[in-house]
Design a protein around this motif. Structure first.
Motif, PDB file in Angstrom:
ATOM      1  N   UNK A  91      22.986  12.536  26.969  1.00  0.00           N
ATOM      2  CA  UNK A  91      24.403  12.528  27.261  1.00  0.00           C
ATOM      3  C   UNK A  91      24.520  13.705  28.200  1.00  0.00           C
ATOM      4  N   UNK A  92      23.934  14.650  28.482  1.00  0.00           N
ATOM      5  CA  UNK A  92      24.290  15.854  29.256  1.00  0.00           C
ATOM      6  C   UNK A  92      23.044  16.278  29.628  1.00  0.00           C
ATOM      7  N   UNK A  93      22.153  15.457  30.480  1.00  0.00           N
ATOM      8  CA  UNK A  93      20.839  16.023  30.857  1.00  0.00           C
ATOM      9  C   UNK A  93      20.854  17.154  32.031  1.00  0.00           C
ATOM     10  N   UNK A  94      21.954  17.300  32.648  1.00  0.00           N
ATOM     11  CA  UNK A  94      22.059  18.258  33.714  1.00  0.00           C
ATOM     12  C   UNK A  94      22.203  19.605  33.053  1.00  0.00           C
ATOM     13  N   UNK A  95      22.455  19.576  31.685  1.00  0.00           N
ATOM     14  CA  UNK A  95      22.537  20.986  31.084  1.00  0.00           C
ATOM     15  C   UNK A  95      21.390  21.491  30.200  1.00  0.00           C
ATOM     16  N   UNK A  96      20.396  20.583  30.470  1.00  0.00           N
ATOM     17  CA  UNK A  96      19.105  20.695  29.604  1.00  0.00           C
ATOM     18  C   UNK A  96      17.905  20.961  30.527  1.00  0.00           C
ATOM     19  N   UNK A  97      17.583  22.081  30.304  1.00  0.00           N
ATOM     20  CA  UNK A  97      16.150  22.384  30.882  1.00  0.00           C
ATOM     21  C   UNK A  97      14.901  21.787  30.733  1.00  0.00           C
ATOM     22  N   UNK A  98      14.789  21.901  29.358  1.00  0.00           N
ATOM     23  CA  UNK A  98      13.632  20.883  28.765  1.00  0.00           C
ATOM     24  C   UNK A  98      14.201  20.668  27.296  1.00  0.00           C
ATOM     25  N   UNK A  99      13.421  19.549  26.711  1.00  0.00           N
ATOM     26  CA  UNK A  99      13.968  19.272  25.234  1.00  0.00           C
ATOM     27  C   UNK A  99      12.579  19.311  24.423  1.00  0.00           C
ATOM     28  N   UNK A 100      12.826  19.892  23.021  1.00  0.00           N
ATOM     29  CA  UNK A 100      11.459  20.129  22.286  1.00  0.00           C
ATOM     30  C   UNK A 100      12.191  19.452  21.146  1.00  0.00           C
ATOM     31  N   UNK A 101      11.582  18.466  20.616  1.00  0.00           N
ATOM     32  CA  UNK A 101      12.088  17.604  19.408  1.00  0.00           C
ATOM     33  C   UNK A 101      10.946  17.962  18.279  1.00  0.00           C
ATOM     34  N   UNK A 102      11.120  18.602  17.114  1.00  0.00           N
ATOM     35  CA  UNK A 102      10.187  18.677  16.108  1.00  0.00           C
ATOM     36  C   UNK A 102      10.553  18.017  14.880  1.00  0.00           C
ATOM     37  N   UNK A 103       9.487  17.323  14.584  1.00  0.00           N
ATOM     38  CA  UNK A 103       9.623  16.795  13.095  1.00  0.00           C
ATOM     39  C   UNK A 103      10.935  15.762  13.222  1.00  0.00           C
ATOM     40  N   UNK A 104      11.040  15.083  14.076  1.00  0.00           N
ATOM     41  CA  UNK A 104      12.259  14.221  14.443  1.00  0.00           C
ATOM     42  C   UNK A 104      12.132  12.666  14.687  1.00  0.00           C
ATOM     43  N   UNK A 105      13.036  12.066  14.864  1.00  0.00           N
ATOM     44  CA  UNK A 105      12.838  10.564  15.199  1.00  0.00           C
ATOM     45  C   UNK A 105      13.859  10.589  16.383  1.00  0.00           C
ATOM     46  N   UNK A 106      13.843   9.007  16.675  1.00  0.00           N
ATOM     47  CA  UNK A 106      14.739   8.590  17.609  1.00  0.00           C
ATOM     48  C   UNK A 106      15.806   7.772  17.151  1.00  0.00           C
ATOM     49  N   UNK A 107      15.748   7.244  15.788  1.00  0.00           N
ATOM     50  CA  UNK A 107      16.845   6.003  15.318  1.00  0.00           C
ATOM     51  C   UNK A 107      16.421   5.036  15.767  1.00  0.00           C
ATOM     52  N   UNK A 108      15.290   4.593  16.428  1.00  0.00           N
ATOM     53  CA  UNK A 108      14.712   3.424  16.759  1.00  0.00           C
ATOM     54  C   UNK A 108      14.018   2.662  15.513  1.00  0.00           C
ATOM     55  N   UNK A 109      14.616   1.521  15.093  1.00  0.00           N
ATOM     56  CA  UNK A 109      14.292   1.052  13.714  1.00  0.00           C
ATOM     57  C   UNK A 109      12.804   0.402  13.912  1.00  0.00           C
ATOM     58  N   UNK A 110      12.468   0.146  15.124  1.00  0.00           N
ATOM     59  CA  UNK A 110      11.102  -0.261  15.178  1.00  0.00           C
ATOM     60  C   UNK A 110       9.829   0.947  14.858  1.00  0.00           C
ATOM     61  N   UNK A 111      10.431   1.990  15.129  1.00  0.00           N
ATOM     62  CA  UNK A 111       9.545   3.025  14.962  1.00  0.00           C
ATOM     63  C   UNK A 111       9.336   3.657  13.518  1.00  0.00           C
ATOM     64  N   UNK A 112       7.889   3.907  12.876  1.00  0.00           N
ATOM     65  CA  UNK A 112       8.083   4.127  11.507  1.00  0.00           C
ATOM     66  C   UNK A 112       8.816   5.238  11.196  1.00  0.00           C
ATOM     67  N   UNK A 113       9.706   5.441  10.040  1.00  0.00           N
ATOM     68  CA  UNK A 113      10.445   6.455   9.662  1.00  0.00           C
ATOM     69  C   UNK A 113       9.703   7.479   8.535  1.00  0.00           C
ATOM     70  N   UNK A 114      10.063   8.475   7.869  1.00  0.00           N
ATOM     71  CA  UNK A 114       9.508   8.755   6.925  1.00  0.00           C
ATOM     72  C   UNK A 114       8.708   8.285   5.766  1.00  0.00           C
ATOM     73  N   UNK A 115       7.995   8.991   5.315  1.00  0.00           N
ATOM     74  CA  UNK A 115       7.276   8.179   4.050  1.00  0.00           C
ATOM     75  C   UNK A 115       8.182   8.074   2.988  1.00  0.00           C
ATOM     76  N   UNK A 116       7.936   7.020   2.368  1.00  0.00           N
ATOM     77  CA  UNK A 116       9.019   6.701   1.160  1.00  0.00           C
ATOM     78  C   UNK A 116       9.279   7.948   0.096  1.00  0.00           C
TER      79      UNK A 116
END
Length: 198
Positions: free
Chosen positions: A142-167
């Motif tokens: 939403x504010x890409x002009x404010x972000x030099x780089x992005x590091x997302x650790x142990x996270x997800x995108x919320x996309x239901x097609x992508x596997x989530x955490x183990x049960x």
């Protein structure tokens, strides 16, 4: 690094107070560290922050709302995490058919952006862990002009097609933890089991 190179405060961002700390020279490029669900800023250890600062970065860590020394919304009922996870899995979040929530990850991304504004930081390298990674992704989207780089650790995108955490991890995350005031040993055992599993 001398103690005077570490600064902290509580800053009003919209309707909430956000507790934060900064390490290193304020004129150096900034790294914003965003913690995960229920995790205080100190999970990004002082030694880690000082090591980054010693390499020429200004490091900012903060407590998300409802965590640590930031505003706690105790007047709001806790969300039904099962309903939230179910809505996420069904692709319903953000389309008007979501559970009643006192605030969203978008609001928390607004807190992070407001903190950057309050500190006079135009652009930052953004690092998020777990839920903090989701907040960081929203900030970058939403504010890409404010972000030099992005590091997302142990996270997800919320996309239901992508596997989530183990049960079993999900069960530990969403299941009730013992009350630390009543069962401190059980509370610690639950926390250790979760930390070891993830």
């Amino acid at each position: 690094m001398a103690d005077h190179d570490r600064r902290g405060a509580i800053t009003r961002i919209g309707a909430v107070d956000i507790a934060w700390e900064s390490f290193g020279d304020p004129d150096h490029p900034a790294i914003l560290l965003i913690a995960g669900l229920g995790t205080q800023m100190i999970r990004w250890t002082g030694a880690f922050c000082r090591a980054l600062a010693a390499r020429g970065w200004r490091v900012i860590r903060f407590d998300n709302r409802d965590t640590g020394c930031s505003t706690h919304l105790d007047h709001c009922p806790p969300p039904d995490m099962g309903a939230v996870i179910g809505a996420l899995g069904a692709g319903l979040l953000g389309v008007g058919r979501q559970p009643d929530l006192p605030y969203t990850l978008n609001d928390m991304a607004g807190d992070a952006l407001g903190l950057l504004d309050a500190l006079g930081i135009g652009r930052a390298h953004v690092v998020g862990r777990s839920m903090g990674g989701m907040i960081a992704q929203i900030l970058a989207s939403d504010h890409g002009h404010r972000v030099c780089s992005l590091t997302s650790i142990m996270s997800g995108t919320g996309n239901p097609a992508v596997a989530g955490p183990a049960p079993d991890v999900l069960a530990l995350l969403l299941g009730p933890a013992p009350d630390p005031a009543i069962d401190p040993e059980g509370f610690l055992a639950h926390g250790l089991a979760f930390a070891r599993r993830i």
